[in-house]
Design an enzyme around this catalytic site. Structure first.
Site, PDB file in Angstrom:
ATOM      1  N   GLU A 170       0.839  -1.201   0.000  1.00 16.74           N
ATOM      2  CA  GLU A 170       0.000   0.000   0.000  1.00 16.74           C
ATOM      3  C   GLU A 170       0.873   1.249   0.000  1.00 16.74           C
ATOM      4  OE1 GLU A 170       0.828   1.532   2.969  1.00 16.74           O
ATOM      5  OE2 GLU A 170       1.784  -0.364   3.513  1.00 16.74           O
ATOM      6  N   GLU A 313       4.514  -0.491   1.869  1.00 16.66           N
ATOM      7  CA  GLU A 313       4.654  -0.629   0.409  1.00 16.66           C
ATOM      8  C   GLU A 313       4.555  -2.074  -0.065  1.00 16.66           C
ATOM      9  OE1 GLU A 313       8.145   1.224  -1.197  1.00 16.66           O
ATOM     10  OE2 GLU A 313       7.846   3.111  -0.125  1.00 16.66           O
TER      11      GLU A 313
END
Length: 349
Positions: A170, A313
């Site tokens: 994300e 991430e």
């Protein structure tokens, strides 16, 4: 509706395939269960793929990217412009996880489900960021479902393209605030217990973050028995997109690799929507965020890595892929006791 159809399509992993995988492991010429969690992961994959002939196929990372209106309350060190910068860096091997993807042979597919800035990444934007959850619900129930369905469709697309394992990631400034809010409601736990400094708040900033979450929960009264209500009222589009990835993986018999705190919170929402999703989760690492271990415990999974990471991430999810592949290589390639004509190890009481 795709959302309802997906929830209804999820079945448990195949127990027969898992039993066959354990039998294969125990026939391999090494001490029984000596590879520990690596053996467990291969067995879990066998159940997910519904065969003991396990092969990962191509590897993918899906980072869901979105902005959060709650940043207006001073809960972050950086502004929303960073979301767009990092999201585009996914495409150019300039972000941490993009470099890790290159080195591990993992293809990266960032998706914009609600950034305030338009970029070059694939876009299925539900809105230009969520609302400020301190003032009003972050999104409507309909927006939450639409975003979940984006995640489901992305999984369907990648499975059709030959991808066999999906790592989750994300990008969204402010998303440790939304994740902490969801965790506080669903675990349940005190807000202070599940809230950390994220990307680098001062102690005063952390207190502001805690106060904002408390006020939002008190004002909107998200129902812990209705995960979709919790997601809509105090969550984020990036989290909703990942919920869809988990549901899509479970419905399509693909393993979903859980990253850190935010990815784990999304997994928790998915499991609360359908408990069978749990069987399709592959753990990576335990986040350094305060609720990292709590989320893992709630999901009933145990991390393969403990690296004190909290970057997000999808870095932890990608980092664990080579470890899984190493275990799978031993499972697939190593000689059995029969092959080398020696007596097998026997279980000891």
């Amino acid at each position: 509706m795709l959302y309802d159809e997906t929830l209804a399509a999820i079945v448990p992993p195949d127990e027969t395939a898992m039993e066959a995988a354990w039998k294969r492991w125990d026939s391999i010429a090494k001490p029984l269960r000596s590879l520990g969690k690596l053996e467990e992961m291969v067995v879990r994959l066998a159940g997910i793929y519904r065969t003991d002939r396990v092969s990962l196929g191509k590897k993918a990372l899906i980072p869901m990217c979105a902005d959060n209106g709650v940043v207006a309350e001073g809960v972050t060190q950086t502004g929303q412009e960073v979301t767009a910068i990092v999201a585009e860096n996914f495409l150019h091997e300039k972000s941490s996880v993009a470099i890790m993807c290159r080195e591990t042979g993992t293809d990266i597919f960032p998706v914009d489900v609600g950034m305030v800035t338009d970029t070059a990444i694939e876009t299925h934007k539900v809105a230009y960021g969520t609302k400020n959850l301190r003032v009003e619900p972050a999104m409507t129930r309909e927006e939450a479902i639409a975003t979940i369905e984006t995640g489901i469709r992305k999984v369907q697309e990648l499975k059709a393209a030959g991808y066999g394992i999906i790592a989750t990631g994300e990008m969204g400034i402010g998303n440790t605030t939304t994740s902490s809010a969801i965790a506080a409601v669903l675990l349940p736990a005190e807000v202070e217990t599940v809230t950390g400094k994220g990307a680098g708040l001062t102690s005063a900033g952390l207190q502001t973050k805690i106060d904002v979450i408390k006020e939002a929960i008190a004002k909107h009264q998200p129902d812990p028995k209705d995960p979709l209500d919790v997601l809509a009222k105090v969550g984020g589009f990036d989290i909703a997109g990942l919920v869809g990835v988990y549901l899509g993986c479970a419905a399509n018999h693909l393993p979903a690799v859980v990253d850190g705190f935010i990815s784990g919170v999304a997994a928790l929402v998915a499991v609360r929507l359908n408990p069978l999703v749990q069987g399709y989760l592959i753990p990576s690492h335990v986040s350094k965020e305060p609720a990292g271990h709590m989320i893992m415990d709630a999901l009933r999974i145990s991390p393969l890595l403990t690296c004190d990471m909290c970057l997000g991430e999808g870095t932890g999810a990608v980092a664990v892929l080579p470890v899984i592949e190493l275990g799978l290589s031993v499972y697939t390639c190593m000689s059995t006791f029969d092959d080398i004509e020696i007596d097998a190890y026997q279980p000891l009481n």
